[in-house]
Design a protein around this motif. Structure first.
Motif, PDB file in Angstrom:
ATOM      1  N   VAL A 298     -76.998 -42.902 -24.580  1.00  0.00           N
ATOM      2  CA  VAL A 298     -76.190 -41.879 -24.122  1.00  0.00           C
ATOM      3  C   VAL A 298     -76.880 -40.860 -23.252  1.00  0.00           C
ATOM      4  N   VAL A 299     -78.333 -40.480 -23.508  1.00  0.00           N
ATOM      5  CA  VAL A 299     -79.366 -39.781 -22.754  1.00  0.00           C
ATOM      6  C   VAL A 299     -79.354 -40.455 -21.531  1.00  0.00           C
ATOM      7  N   VAL A 300     -79.617 -41.864 -21.416  1.00  0.00           N
ATOM      8  CA  VAL A 300     -79.952 -42.408 -20.251  1.00  0.00           C
ATOM      9  C   VAL A 300     -78.605 -42.583 -19.101  1.00  0.00           C
ATOM     10  N   LYS A 301     -77.462 -42.448 -19.588  1.00  0.00           N
ATOM     11  CA  LYS A 301     -76.229 -42.264 -19.024  1.00  0.00           C
ATOM     12  C   LYS A 301     -76.252 -41.067 -18.415  1.00  0.00           C
ATOM     13  N   LEU A 302     -76.416 -39.948 -19.032  1.00  0.00           N
ATOM     14  CA  LEU A 302     -76.578 -38.446 -18.624  1.00  0.00           C
ATOM     15  C   LEU A 302     -77.527 -38.397 -17.454  1.00  0.00           C
ATOM     16  N   ARG A 303     -78.847 -38.764 -17.978  1.00  0.00           N
ATOM     17  CA  ARG A 303     -79.728 -38.793 -16.639  1.00  0.00           C
ATOM     18  C   ARG A 303     -79.477 -39.500 -15.310  1.00  0.00           C
ATOM     19  N   SER A 308     -81.335 -35.724 -13.095  1.00  0.00           N
ATOM     20  CA  SER A 308     -82.383 -35.380 -13.760  1.00  0.00           C
ATOM     21  C   SER A 308     -81.869 -34.626 -14.898  1.00  0.00           C
ATOM     22  N   LEU A 309     -82.377 -34.191 -16.094  1.00  0.00           N
ATOM     23  CA  LEU A 309     -81.959 -33.439 -17.190  1.00  0.00           C
ATOM     24  C   LEU A 309     -82.524 -31.942 -16.993  1.00  0.00           C
ATOM     25  N   ASP A 310     -83.666 -31.938 -16.642  1.00  0.00           N
ATOM     26  CA  ASP A 310     -84.397 -30.783 -16.484  1.00  0.00           C
ATOM     27  C   ASP A 310     -83.744 -29.281 -15.818  1.00  0.00           C
ATOM     28  N   GLN A 311     -83.551 -28.321 -17.015  1.00  0.00           N
ATOM     29  CA  GLN A 311     -82.775 -27.292 -16.804  1.00  0.00           C
ATOM     30  C   GLN A 311     -81.488 -27.541 -16.439  1.00  0.00           C
ATOM     31  N   LYS A 312     -80.694 -28.761 -16.953  1.00  0.00           N
ATOM     32  CA  LYS A 312     -79.662 -28.848 -16.938  1.00  0.00           C
ATOM     33  C   LYS A 312     -78.681 -28.195 -18.243  1.00  0.00           C
ATOM     34  N   VAL A 313     -77.603 -27.721 -17.949  1.00  0.00           N
ATOM     35  CA  VAL A 313     -76.898 -27.154 -19.163  1.00  0.00           C
ATOM     36  C   VAL A 313     -75.974 -28.146 -19.491  1.00  0.00           C
ATOM     37  N   HIS A 338     -82.123 -33.526 -29.461  1.00  0.00           N
ATOM     38  CA  HIS A 338     -83.776 -33.591 -29.269  1.00  0.00           C
ATOM     39  C   HIS A 338     -84.077 -33.948 -28.107  1.00  0.00           C
ATOM     40  N   LEU A 339     -83.392 -35.296 -27.787  1.00  0.00           N
ATOM     41  CA  LEU A 339     -83.813 -36.174 -26.670  1.00  0.00           C
ATOM     42  C   LEU A 339     -83.562 -35.405 -25.494  1.00  0.00           C
ATOM     43  N   LEU A 340     -82.534 -34.548 -25.387  1.00  0.00           N
ATOM     44  CA  LEU A 340     -81.916 -33.579 -24.044  1.00  0.00           C
ATOM     45  C   LEU A 340     -82.860 -32.808 -23.975  1.00  0.00           C
ATOM     46  N   GLU A 341     -83.294 -32.069 -25.260  1.00  0.00           N
ATOM     47  CA  GLU A 341     -84.404 -30.699 -24.984  1.00  0.00           C
ATOM     48  C   GLU A 341     -85.656 -31.242 -24.425  1.00  0.00           C
ATOM     49  N   ASN A 342     -86.156 -32.400 -24.943  1.00  0.00           N
ATOM     50  CA  ASN A 342     -87.347 -33.153 -24.557  1.00  0.00           C
ATOM     51  C   ASN A 342     -87.489 -33.451 -23.111  1.00  0.00           C
ATOM     52  N   GLU A 343     -86.170 -33.483 -22.248  1.00  0.00           N
ATOM     53  CA  GLU A 343     -86.510 -33.584 -20.778  1.00  0.00           C
ATOM     54  C   GLU A 343     -85.969 -32.259 -20.300  1.00  0.00           C
ATOM     55  N   GLY A 344     -85.981 -31.187 -20.934  1.00  0.00           N
ATOM     56  CA  GLY A 344     -85.802 -29.989 -20.490  1.00  0.00           C
ATOM     57  C   GLY A 344     -84.509 -29.583 -20.149  1.00  0.00           C
ATOM     58  N   ALA A 345     -83.342 -30.124 -20.812  1.00  0.00           N
ATOM     59  CA  ALA A 345     -82.083 -29.690 -20.511  1.00  0.00           C
ATOM     60  C   ALA A 345     -82.011 -28.459 -21.768  1.00  0.00           C
ATOM     61  N   LEU A 346     -80.859 -27.724 -21.131  1.00  0.00           N
ATOM     62  CA  LEU A 346     -80.644 -26.575 -21.926  1.00  0.00           C
ATOM     63  C   LEU A 346     -79.131 -26.744 -22.566  1.00  0.00           C
ATOM     64  N   VAL A 347     -79.260 -26.775 -24.055  1.00  0.00           N
ATOM     65  CA  VAL A 347     -77.980 -27.181 -24.854  1.00  0.00           C
ATOM     66  C   VAL A 347     -77.046 -26.195 -25.190  1.00  0.00           C
TER      67      VAL A 347
END
Ligand code: UDX
Length: 439
Positions: A298-303, A308-313, A338-347
């Motif tokens: 799921v995280v790979v698809k979003l990335r 990039s997931l960094d700073q994405k909401v 946790h996986l999203l936050e590890n890549e800098g996403a804001l959840v």
């Protein structure tokens, strides 16, 4: 009518005690957590379980159900002592039996009348024999007239009362058939198949049942991942498979995979037992690996969709491990976050029931009050738990409030064509061309 003591007031112990009381028995539920017992005496439930509050309050009112922290009070004249305490995973996945030991020793220290000790907790194969040893050792010189019966539970959170009152089967295991027959009497009025076997077999039935259900889920998730590459729709595949009576439709919903307090713990414990006794549980290892990978996919698809997931909401709908419970133990949603936050996403996240439990474990997540607040300004929206209230959302409103109209439907709850026609980029799990969206 029997006098029953239930040790442990988690969702297994409390549901078991309340339902036995509802069947006309006199039940005393014991817990060592005084605040939990105090709240239960005030009619406040420690868990969200549909129908539990009503059945507890009704049976307390009729004087059939009592709560205490005192073992002498709970065990006084009890014909049965159900051990329904937690058996958490140890570091290697083995079940931690310290609470079972404490319950068995308390029974040995206090009881001086014939009693049937019933293991309701999910315990490793061989624990029934071990409980008997613990009691006999504790009573050295003053033998106690008791027998041990294994009576594994098959309750699903969110439907536990229904599962207790209308079970597919009751499984009992004991070296003392007479004791097993006595426990069978408690279930007689449920009019369901009651199977009596030996202790180890009954304990294994529980593990094998849970491991098989988890295997079905990992199987359909593997098929889903293949469907994505080959352009088939796994929901239709599951429907076609399920029409075969040998397969059946249940537990073939592809998605984020299994979480909760049972499947993860029980599959790990069974694999651990296998390794400890010299066999190689390659299928169970694969079942667990596939389950872990579902979150990562799921995280790979979003990335891929966002670059990039960094700073994405990222908005997440649903935190509990499944609908109709507030339980977040091993919830797939938490691992995705946790996986999203590890890549800098804001959840941002919302759940209909699990917010209080989630608050303490998701310090960086912005917990909001509605699904629409989750979607507001989000670069992507993830459906992690298929609560009914997420089924009919106003997607037009959601579309116009998101920063980017990207939807990751990780439980295949929504209609891909409808969302794509509204302009969303839609990803499902195994939805054929979902990985190569038209929209
Ligand atoms: C499970 C067993 O069903 C029950 O018999 C046992 O006593 C305890 O463990 P529970 O964990 O409460 O019950 O929930 P269940 O409904 O089995 O779901 C377990 C997990 O599998 C959830 O995370 C759910 O989302 C997931 N699941 C279930 C799927 O991913 N796909 C499915 O098709 C079914």
């Amino acid at each position: 009518m029997s006098k029953i003591c239930v040790i442990g007031t988690g969702y297994v112990g409390l549901v078991t005690g309340a339902c036995f009381a509802d069947l006309g028995n006199t039940v005393t539920c014991l817990d060592v957590d005084a605040s939990r017992i105090e709240r239960l005496k005030q009619g406040i439930m420690p868990i969200y379980e549909p129908g539990l509050e009503q059945i507890v309050q009704q049976n307390v009112r009729h004087g059939r159900l009592h709560f205490t922290t005192s073992y002498p009070e709970a065990l006084k004249d009890a014909e049965f002592a159900f051990i329904a305490v937690g058996t958490p995973s140890g570091v290697d996945g083995e079940a931690d039996l310290q609470y079972v030991r404490q319950a068995a020793e308390a029974i040995a220290d206090i009881v001086d009348h014939p009693i049937v000790v019933v293991n309701k907790s999910t315990v490793p194969v061989g624990t029934g024999d071990w409980v008997a040893e613990v009691i006999n050792r504790r009573r050295a010189g003053k033998p106690l007239d008791f027998s041990v019966v294994s009576n594994p539970e098959f309750l699903r959170e969110g439907s536990a009362i229904n599962d207790f009152m209308m079970p597919d089967r009751v499984v009992l295991g004991s070296l003392d058939r007479n004791a097993a027959e006595k426990v069978a009497q408690l279930y007689q009025s449920l009019r369901c198949p009651i199977m009596i076997t030996d202790l180890r077999t009954a304990e294994m039935i529980k593990y094998a049942s849970n491991a098989f259900l988890a295997t079905r889920i990992s199987f359909i998730n593997e098929i889903a991942n293949i469907c994505e590459e080959l352009g088939a729709d796994v929901r239709e595949v599951a429907r076609g498979m399920g029409l075969d009576k040998r397969i059946g439709p249940a537990f073939l919903d592809a998605g984020l995979g299994w979480g909760g307090s049972c499947f993860p713990k029980d599959v790990k414990a069974l694999a651990h037992m296998a390794v400890l006794h010299g066999t190689h549980p390659q299928l169970l290892q694969a079942v667990m690996e596939i389950n872990r990978n579902q979150r990562r996919r799921v995280v790979v698809k979003l990335r891929k969709a966002l670059g990039s997931l960094d700073q994405k909401v990222i908005g997440v709908l649903g935190l509990s491990f499944k609908p109709n419970t507030d339980d977040i133990r091993e919830a797939p949603a938490l691992e995705v976050i946790h996986l999203l936050e590890n890549e800098g996403a804001l959840v941002k996240a919302y759940d209909p029931q699990a917010m209080d439990n989630a608050r303490s474990v998701l310090p960086r997540v912005q917990l909001v009050d509605t699904p629409y607040q989750v979607a507001e300004g989000a670069d992507a929206l993830v459906l992690a738990t298929e609560w009914n209230e997420f089924k009919q959302l106003d997607f037009d409103q959601i579309y116009h409030s998101m920063r980017q109209p990207i939807i990751m439907d990780a439980r295949n709850l929504w209609d891909p064509d409808k969302l794509r026609s509204l302009g969303f980029t839609y990803f499902g799990i195994g939805r054929g061309n979902s990985i190569h969206p038209k929209g």
